[in-house]
Write a protein that holds these residues in place. Structure first.
Motif, PDB file in Angstrom:
ATOM      1  N   ALA A   1      46.835  69.616  12.465  1.00 42.04           N
ATOM      2  CA  ALA A   1      46.157  69.330  11.197  1.00 42.04           C
ATOM      3  C   ALA A   1      44.726  69.871  11.214  1.00 42.04           C
ATOM      4  N   MET A   2      44.013  69.684  12.341  1.00 41.32           N
ATOM      5  CA  MET A   2      42.655  70.209  12.431  1.00 41.32           C
ATOM      6  C   MET A   2      42.649  71.732  12.496  1.00 41.32           C
ATOM      7  N   ALA A   3      43.683  72.326  13.102  1.00 42.87           N
ATOM      8  CA  ALA A   3      43.770  73.786  13.138  1.00 42.87           C
ATOM      9  C   ALA A   3      43.950  74.346  11.743  1.00 42.87           C
ATOM     10  N   ALA A   4      44.695  73.654  10.900  1.00 41.30           N
ATOM     11  CA  ALA A   4      44.882  74.117   9.527  1.00 41.30           C
ATOM     12  C   ALA A   4      43.575  74.063   8.743  1.00 41.30           C
ATOM     13  N   ARG A   5      42.708  73.112   9.068  1.00 43.06           N
ATOM     14  CA  ARG A   5      41.436  72.976   8.355  1.00 43.06           C
ATOM     15  C   ARG A   5      40.359  73.904   8.894  1.00 43.06           C
TER      16      ARG A   5
ATOM     17  N   CYS B   1      40.737  86.257   8.500  1.00 45.21           N
ATOM     18  CA  CYS B   1      40.510  86.827   9.838  1.00 45.21           C
ATOM     19  C   CYS B   1      41.270  86.076  10.926  1.00 45.21           C
ATOM     20  N   LEU B   2      41.862  84.948  10.616  1.00 45.83           N
ATOM     21  CA  LEU B   2      42.667  84.131  11.527  1.00 45.83           C
ATOM     22  C   LEU B   2      41.886  83.637  12.735  1.00 45.83           C
ATOM     23  N   ARG B   3      40.569  83.490  12.605  1.00 50.99           N
ATOM     24  CA  ARG B   3      39.761  82.890  13.661  1.00 50.99           C
ATOM     25  C   ARG B   3      39.743  81.380  13.462  1.00 50.99           C
ATOM     26  N   ARG B   4      39.793  80.655  14.566  1.00 52.91           N
ATOM     27  CA  ARG B   4      39.702  79.199  14.494  1.00 52.91           C
ATOM     28  C   ARG B   4      38.284  78.792  14.861  1.00 52.91           C
ATOM     29  N   TYR B   5      37.588  78.169  13.918  1.00 47.34           N
ATOM     30  CA  TYR B   5      36.198  77.775  14.102  1.00 47.34           C
ATOM     31  C   TYR B   5      36.122  76.373  14.677  1.00 47.34           C
ATOM     32  N   TYR B   6      34.942  76.013  15.172  1.00 48.83           N
ATOM     33  CA  TYR B   6      34.720  74.689  15.727  1.00 48.83           C
ATOM     34  C   TYR B   6      34.402  73.662  14.649  1.00 48.83           C
ATOM     35  N   TYR B   7      34.402  74.036  13.397  1.00 50.52           N
ATOM     36  CA  TYR B   7      34.104  73.142  12.280  1.00 50.52           C
ATOM     37  C   TYR B   7      35.108  73.390  11.170  1.00 50.52           C
ATOM     38  N   CYS B   8      35.192  72.481  10.233  1.00 54.32           N
ATOM     39  CA  CYS B   8      36.132  72.614   9.119  1.00 54.32           C
ATOM     40  C   CYS B   8      35.584  73.619   8.108  1.00 54.32           C
ATOM     41  N   LEU B   9      36.466  74.444   7.572  1.00 52.26           N
ATOM     42  CA  LEU B   9      36.083  75.491   6.634  1.00 52.26           C
ATOM     43  C   LEU B   9      36.290  75.026   5.186  1.00 52.26           C
ATOM     44  N   PRO B  10      35.531  75.596   4.242  1.00 46.46           N
ATOM     45  CA  PRO B  10      35.708  75.234   2.828  1.00 46.46           C
ATOM     46  C   PRO B  10      36.895  75.981   2.216  1.00 46.46           C
TER      47      PRO B  10
ATOM     48  N   CYS C   1      38.154  80.917   2.491  1.00 50.33           N
ATOM     49  CA  CYS C   1      38.069  81.583   3.796  1.00 50.33           C
ATOM     50  C   CYS C   1      36.759  81.165   4.453  1.00 50.33           C
ATOM     51  N   CYS C   2      36.515  81.710   5.628  1.00 51.56           N
ATOM     52  CA  CYS C   2      35.261  81.384   6.324  1.00 51.56           C
ATOM     53  C   CYS C   2      34.100  82.097   5.634  1.00 51.56           C
ATOM     54  N   ASP C   3      32.894  81.645   5.950  1.00 49.38           N
ATOM     55  CA  ASP C   3      31.704  82.221   5.327  1.00 49.38           C
ATOM     56  C   ASP C   3      31.491  83.693   5.706  1.00 49.38           C
ATOM     57  N   PRO C   4      31.716  84.103   6.956  1.00 52.34           N
ATOM     58  CA  PRO C   4      31.560  85.531   7.266  1.00 52.34           C
ATOM     59  C   PRO C   4      32.513  86.419   6.459  1.00 52.34           C
ATOM     60  N   CYS C   5      33.741  85.986   6.241  1.00 54.38           N
ATOM     61  CA  CYS C   5      34.668  86.785   5.433  1.00 54.38           C
ATOM     62  C   CYS C   5      34.235  86.808   3.969  1.00 54.38           C
ATOM     63  N   ALA C   6      33.757  85.695   3.474  1.00 53.17           N
ATOM     64  CA  ALA C   6      33.341  85.626   2.071  1.00 53.17           C
ATOM     65  C   ALA C   6      32.071  86.429   1.820  1.00 53.17           C
ATOM     66  N   GLN C   7      31.133  86.418   2.795  1.00 50.32           N
ATOM     67  CA  GLN C   7      29.861  87.109   2.615  1.00 50.32           C
ATOM     68  C   GLN C   7      29.878  88.535   3.163  1.00 50.32           C
ATOM     69  N   GLY C   8      30.850  88.850   4.023  1.00 45.51           N
ATOM     70  CA  GLY C   8      30.973  90.211   4.532  1.00 45.51           C
ATOM     71  C   GLY C   8      30.142  90.509   5.759  1.00 45.51           C
ATOM     72  N   TYR C   9      29.988  89.591   6.687  1.00 47.13           N
ATOM     73  CA  TYR C   9      29.257  89.872   7.920  1.00 47.13           C
ATOM     74  C   TYR C   9      30.086  89.395   9.113  1.00 47.13           C
TER      75      TYR C   9
END
Length: 152
Positions: free
Chosen positions: A99-103, A109-118, A124-132
């Motif tokens: 469940a936490m992996a899904a969040r 990019c299929l990276r698993r972050y140490y925090y929950c993503l919006p 998607c994650c912020d780097p994918c959304a902002q392009g960095y």
């Protein structure tokens, strides 16, 4: 336009008419603790069927004749009725990890972050959304695909 003040009505009850006994901080009898203190001792409320007393807030300590009605009051439970916390099984931990992996896994990019993503708002994650490129310390780096990361 100024806001209108809502009138507060505080139901003052004499301390002698209160339903539960009340204790000031530092004057609690032996064997009564708050839920947080139970958690720190590694116990759960167990057979406690609700609070047996009230821990008065600091403001009410200066008003000995009135019962405490503030939201900062604490409820006291009996320690002798408490039970040890349950330990989750490996299957329960695996379900929580999935469940936490899904969040915390980005859908692009299929990276698993140490925090929950919006994921509901941005998707998607912020780097994918902002392009960095993300900072390497913010996501899990694994050579093989991670199937689970158990908490225990």
């Amino acid at each position: 336009m100024p806001r209108t003040r809502r009138e507060r009505t505080v139901a003052r009850v004499p301390r002698s008419d209160a339903l539960l006994p009340e204790y000031d901080r530092g004057a609690v009898p032996e064997g009564l603790v708050t839920r947080r203190a139970l958690r720190d001792m590694g116990l759960s409320p167990g057979d406690n069927r609700g609070p047996v007393a009230i821990l008065r807030c600091r403001l009410c300590a200066t008003r000995p004749n009135w019962s405490c009605r503030h939201p900062t009051r604490g409820y006291l439970l009996r320690v002798d009725l408490a039970k040890p916390k349950r330990i989750p099984t490996l299957a329960q931990e695996l379900a929580l990890d999935r469940a936490m992996a899904a969040r915390s896994t980005c859908s692009r990019c299929l990276r698993r972050y140490y925090y929950c993503l919006p994921l509901h708002t941005v998707g998607c994650c912020d780097p994918c959304a902002q392009g960095y490129e993300p900072t390497p310390g913010t996501y899990v780096t694994a050579t093989a695909p991670v199937t689970h990361r158990l908490a225990a």
